[in-house]
Design a protein around this motif. Structure first.
Motif, PDB file in Angstrom:
ATOM      1  N   ILE A   1       1.065  -1.304   0.034  1.00  0.00           N
ATOM      2  CA  ILE A   1      -0.016   0.077  -0.002  1.00  0.00           C
ATOM      3  C   ILE A   1       0.715   1.254  -0.020  1.00  0.00           C
ATOM      4  O   ILE A   1       1.802   1.403   0.728  1.00  0.00           O
ATOM      5  CB  ILE A   1      -0.712   0.073   1.056  1.00  0.00           C
ATOM      6  CG1 ILE A   1      -1.843  -1.120   1.233  1.00  0.00           C
ATOM      7  CG2 ILE A   1      -1.827   1.366   1.294  1.00  0.00           C
ATOM      8  CD1 ILE A   1      -2.696  -1.206   2.467  1.00  0.00           C
ATOM      9  N   THR A   2       0.572   2.004  -0.897  1.00  0.00           N
ATOM     10  CA  THR A   2       1.178   3.335  -0.896  1.00  0.00           C
ATOM     11  C   THR A   2       0.208   4.512  -0.895  1.00  0.00           C
ATOM     12  O   THR A   2      -0.926   4.352  -1.545  1.00  0.00           O
ATOM     13  CB  THR A   2       2.103   3.411  -2.254  1.00  0.00           C
ATOM     14  OG1 THR A   2       1.222   3.423  -3.231  1.00  0.00           O
ATOM     15  CG2 THR A   2       3.105   2.561  -2.184  1.00  0.00           C
ATOM     16  N   GLU A   3       0.669   5.761  -0.289  1.00  0.00           N
ATOM     17  CA  GLU A   3      -0.347   7.086  -0.498  1.00  0.00           C
ATOM     18  C   GLU A   3      -1.640   6.528   0.422  1.00  0.00           C
ATOM     19  O   GLU A   3      -2.724   7.396   0.501  1.00  0.00           O
ATOM     20  CB  GLU A   3      -0.733   7.515  -1.719  1.00  0.00           C
ATOM     21  CG  GLU A   3       0.634   7.913  -2.450  1.00  0.00           C
ATOM     22  CD  GLU A   3       0.257   8.385  -3.939  1.00  0.00           C
ATOM     23  OE1 GLU A   3      -0.740   9.091  -3.822  1.00  0.00           O
ATOM     24  OE2 GLU A   3       0.828   7.723  -4.976  1.00  0.00           O
ATOM     25  N   GLY A   4      -1.836   5.603   1.191  1.00  0.00           N
ATOM     26  CA  GLY A   4      -2.876   5.271   1.870  1.00  0.00           C
ATOM     27  C   GLY A   4      -4.129   4.583   1.447  1.00  0.00           C
ATOM     28  O   GLY A   4      -4.959   4.133   1.937  1.00  0.00           O
ATOM     29  N   TYR A   5      -4.222   4.619  -0.188  1.00  0.00           N
ATOM     30  CA  TYR A   5      -5.292   4.222  -0.857  1.00  0.00           C
ATOM     31  C   TYR A   5      -4.873   3.358  -2.033  1.00  0.00           C
ATOM     32  O   TYR A   5      -5.901   2.687  -2.774  1.00  0.00           O
ATOM     33  CB  TYR A   5      -6.063   5.460  -1.322  1.00  0.00           C
ATOM     34  CG  TYR A   5      -5.479   6.043  -2.409  1.00  0.00           C
ATOM     35  CD1 TYR A   5      -5.915   5.830  -3.672  1.00  0.00           C
ATOM     36  CD2 TYR A   5      -4.653   7.160  -2.376  1.00  0.00           C
ATOM     37  CE1 TYR A   5      -5.737   6.386  -5.023  1.00  0.00           C
ATOM     38  CE2 TYR A   5      -4.100   7.638  -3.462  1.00  0.00           C
ATOM     39  CZ  TYR A   5      -4.591   7.326  -4.436  1.00  0.00           C
ATOM     40  OH  TYR A   5      -4.099   8.039  -5.801  1.00  0.00           O
ATOM     41  N   LEU A   6      -3.422   3.246  -2.565  1.00  0.00           N
ATOM     42  CA  LEU A   6      -3.380   2.609  -3.470  1.00  0.00           C
ATOM     43  C   LEU A   6      -2.241   1.382  -3.109  1.00  0.00           C
ATOM     44  O   LEU A   6      -1.536   1.328  -2.592  1.00  0.00           O
ATOM     45  CB  LEU A   6      -2.430   3.541  -4.489  1.00  0.00           C
ATOM     46  CG  LEU A   6      -2.209   3.368  -5.872  1.00  0.00           C
ATOM     47  CD1 LEU A   6      -3.532   3.308  -6.635  1.00  0.00           C
ATOM     48  CD2 LEU A   6      -1.219   4.384  -6.514  1.00  0.00           C
ATOM     49  N   HIS A   7      -2.653   0.323  -3.945  1.00  0.00           N
ATOM     50  CA  HIS A   7      -1.963  -0.788  -3.833  1.00  0.00           C
ATOM     51  C   HIS A   7      -0.855  -1.166  -5.136  1.00  0.00           C
ATOM     52  O   HIS A   7      -1.455  -1.360  -6.126  1.00  0.00           O
ATOM     53  CB  HIS A   7      -3.037  -2.308  -3.627  1.00  0.00           C
ATOM     54  CG  HIS A   7      -2.370  -3.319  -2.874  1.00  0.00           C
ATOM     55  ND1 HIS A   7      -2.177  -4.443  -3.703  1.00  0.00           N
ATOM     56  CD2 HIS A   7      -1.869  -3.358  -1.801  1.00  0.00           C
ATOM     57  CE1 HIS A   7      -1.460  -5.350  -2.706  1.00  0.00           C
ATOM     58  NE2 HIS A   7      -1.443  -4.672  -1.511  1.00  0.00           N
ATOM     59  N   GLU A   8       0.153  -0.973  -4.951  1.00  0.00           N
ATOM     60  CA  GLU A   8       1.309  -1.182  -6.012  1.00  0.00           C
ATOM     61  C   GLU A   8       1.432  -2.674  -6.367  1.00  0.00           C
ATOM     62  O   GLU A   8       2.233  -3.227  -5.162  1.00  0.00           O
ATOM     63  CB  GLU A   8       2.434  -0.333  -5.587  1.00  0.00           C
ATOM     64  CG  GLU A   8       2.102   1.230  -5.658  1.00  0.00           C
ATOM     65  CD  GLU A   8       2.027   1.906  -6.866  1.00  0.00           C
ATOM     66  OE1 GLU A   8       2.043   1.344  -8.122  1.00  0.00           O
ATOM     67  OE2 GLU A   8       1.705   3.273  -6.907  1.00  0.00           O
ATOM     68  N   GLU A   9       1.312  -3.233  -7.286  1.00  0.00           N
ATOM     69  CA  GLU A   9       1.365  -4.801  -7.328  1.00  0.00           C
ATOM     70  C   GLU A   9       2.688  -5.120  -8.416  1.00  0.00           C
ATOM     71  O   GLU A   9       2.504  -4.385  -9.652  1.00  0.00           O
ATOM     72  CB  GLU A   9       0.090  -5.248  -7.891  1.00  0.00           C
ATOM     73  CG  GLU A   9      -0.954  -5.098  -6.535  1.00  0.00           C
ATOM     74  CD  GLU A   9      -2.387  -5.536  -7.035  1.00  0.00           C
ATOM     75  OE1 GLU A   9      -3.175  -5.545  -6.114  1.00  0.00           O
ATOM     76  OE2 GLU A   9      -2.397  -6.146  -8.146  1.00  0.00           O
ATOM     77  N   ILE A  10       3.110  -6.100  -8.268  1.00  0.00           N
ATOM     78  CA  ILE A  10       4.109  -6.718  -9.229  1.00  0.00           C
ATOM     79  C   ILE A  10       3.442  -7.981  -9.614  1.00  0.00           C
ATOM     80  O   ILE A  10       2.908  -8.892  -8.668  1.00  0.00           O
ATOM     81  CB  ILE A  10       5.529  -6.882  -8.611  1.00  0.00           C
ATOM     82  CG1 ILE A  10       6.195  -5.438  -8.096  1.00  0.00           C
ATOM     83  CG2 ILE A  10       6.377  -7.601  -9.585  1.00  0.00           C
ATOM     84  CD1 ILE A  10       7.434  -5.775  -7.287  1.00  0.00           C
ATOM     85  N   LEU A  11       3.366  -8.371 -10.697  1.00  0.00           N
ATOM     86  CA  LEU A  11       2.822  -9.399 -11.368  1.00  0.00           C
ATOM     87  C   LEU A  11       3.933 -10.525 -11.800  1.00  0.00           C
ATOM     88  O   LEU A  11       5.081 -10.174 -12.474  1.00  0.00           O
ATOM     89  CB  LEU A  11       2.239  -9.160 -12.589  1.00  0.00           C
ATOM     90  CG  LEU A  11       1.087  -8.247 -12.391  1.00  0.00           C
ATOM     91  CD1 LEU A  11       0.393  -7.822 -13.673  1.00  0.00           C
ATOM     92  CD2 LEU A  11      -0.263  -8.422 -11.330  1.00  0.00           C
ATOM     93  N   PHE A  12       3.571 -11.806 -11.495  1.00  0.00           N
ATOM     94  CA  PHE A  12       4.507 -12.682 -11.815  1.00  0.00           C
ATOM     95  C   PHE A  12       3.856 -13.976 -12.532  1.00  0.00           C
ATOM     96  O   PHE A  12       2.456 -14.100 -12.413  1.00  0.00           O
ATOM     97  CB  PHE A  12       5.182 -13.613 -10.727  1.00  0.00           C
ATOM     98  CG  PHE A  12       5.942 -12.612  -9.620  1.00  0.00           C
ATOM     99  CD1 PHE A  12       7.253 -12.662  -9.856  1.00  0.00           C
ATOM    100  CD2 PHE A  12       5.461 -11.817  -9.053  1.00  0.00           C
ATOM    101  CE1 PHE A  12       8.054 -11.677  -9.247  1.00  0.00           C
ATOM    102  CE2 PHE A  12       6.282 -10.969  -8.099  1.00  0.00           C
ATOM    103  CZ  PHE A  12       7.428 -10.935  -8.283  1.00  0.00           C
TER     104      PHE A  12
END
Length: 330
Positions: free
Chosen positions: A266-277
């Motif tokens: 979680i970044t900025e409190g509302y955004l889920h930054e994801e890496i895909l594999f």
């Protein structure tokens, strides 16, 4: 029409099974009930229905980002006893338990990958599929037609960037001293010890005080934009393991229609930054950002409002490798 309906319409109704097929199926069932191993029937040619022009619509749907599809996490196939087998030697075939295990499998997969370093005069080629939004920085469009392909080439010595613009190959000098680095020589010198790499990623470069990504963002950018030496790539995954609050996510499918396992923070409190594999090889596939709650951001030039579940960024790496000249594809 949704993708399931499109697929259903693309195929003719299946014919009823023949009496011979019913007899074989009944005999096989009786064999299994009695504990006997049924004889393997001779291979038969399979005739597929003709799809005609209808396949075009199905192909277009395959480029869409689909949310809510269960991820198949067992790698490889199955052995003669029906047990799952791994696609990568030395990596378990069992489902991934958490983000730490996923990252370790990705690290081991990277270490096992054959690799020849590029010459300084060769180019790093990357090809992406990117979904656009209806408004700048807003939620992504649901229309598959809004998926575009980006191709770029970086000379391995870090001097020239090439890209396609209006169907023409353009070149421009690469900016020296970027953070994170973009030239292969600098990337190849990064620490292969995860602790040392994480310390590097957490340090602001001299003279830069604003706009520098977090360690998680910096390591994600290195994965996204480059072809890395196996030991460096493995160290990136193991460094991310040491970042707090990185968790496993499921039920994601990328824009190429391939299943993916994801982890994020979680970044900025509302955004889920994801890496895909990739769920079979654990290769890096791309990244996405998803709003986990409603949010309105006030800026100097615009106000952005998003709702929980909105996908705000989706970039899928289709190909990455080393070529001999700008404009050459894999």
């Amino acid at each position: 029409m949704n993708d399931i309906d499109a697929l259903r319409d693309a195929w003719d109704e299946p014919a009823a099974p023949s009496s011979g097929a019913r007899t074989e199926a009944r005999a096989a069932l009786m064999d299994r009930t009695a504990g006997r191993t049924p004889a393997r029937p001779a291979a038969r040619a399979v005739r597929f229905p003709r799809l005609g022009a209808r396949i075009a619509a199905v192909g277009a749907l395959a480029t869409a980002a689909v949310v809510g599809v269960t991820v198949l996490q067992s790698a490889g196939g199955v052995d003669e006893n029906g047990r799952p087998t791994s696609a990568v030697p030395g990596i378990p075939a069992a489902p991934v338990a958490d983000a730490s295990e996923l990252l370790e499998r990705a690290a081991k997969s990277a270490e096992a990958r054959p690799f020849t370093p590029p010459r300084p005069d060769q180019w790093i080629y990357t090809e992406y599929r990117v979904r656009r939004g209806d408004t700048p920085n807003g939620p992504l469009s649901d229309d598959p037609a809004d998926t575009r392909t980006n191709r770029s080439w970086k000379r391995a010595d870090g001097t020239v960037l090439a890209y396609m613009e209006n169907g023409k190959l353009e070149k421009s000098p690469m900016m020296p001293g970027s953070s994170p680095p973009q030239d292969y020589a600098s990337l190849a010198k990064l620490p292969t010890d995860p602790d040392a790499l994480l310390k590097w990623a957490s340090t602001e470069p001299e003279g830069v005080t604003m706009g520098t990504p977090t360690a998680y963002g910096k390591l994600s950018a290195i994965l996204r934009d480059n072809v890395l030496p196996p030991k460096v790539e493995a160290a990136v995954f193991r460094a991310i393991k040491k970042i707090p609050d990185v968790t496993l996510v499921q039920d994601k499918v990328d824009t190429a229609g391939r299943q993916a396992i994801a982890l994020g923070r979680i970044t900025e409190g509302y955004l889920h930054e994801e890496i895909l594999f990739d769920p079979k090889t654990y290769d890096y596939l791309g990244e996405r950002a998803v709003a986990i709650k409603d949010n309105t951001t006030e800026g100097e030039d615009m106000t952005r409002s998003v709702r929980k579940g909105d996908v705000l960024r989706l970039t899928v790496r289709v190909k990455a490798g080393i070529v001999d000249e700008a404009g050459q594809r894999l």
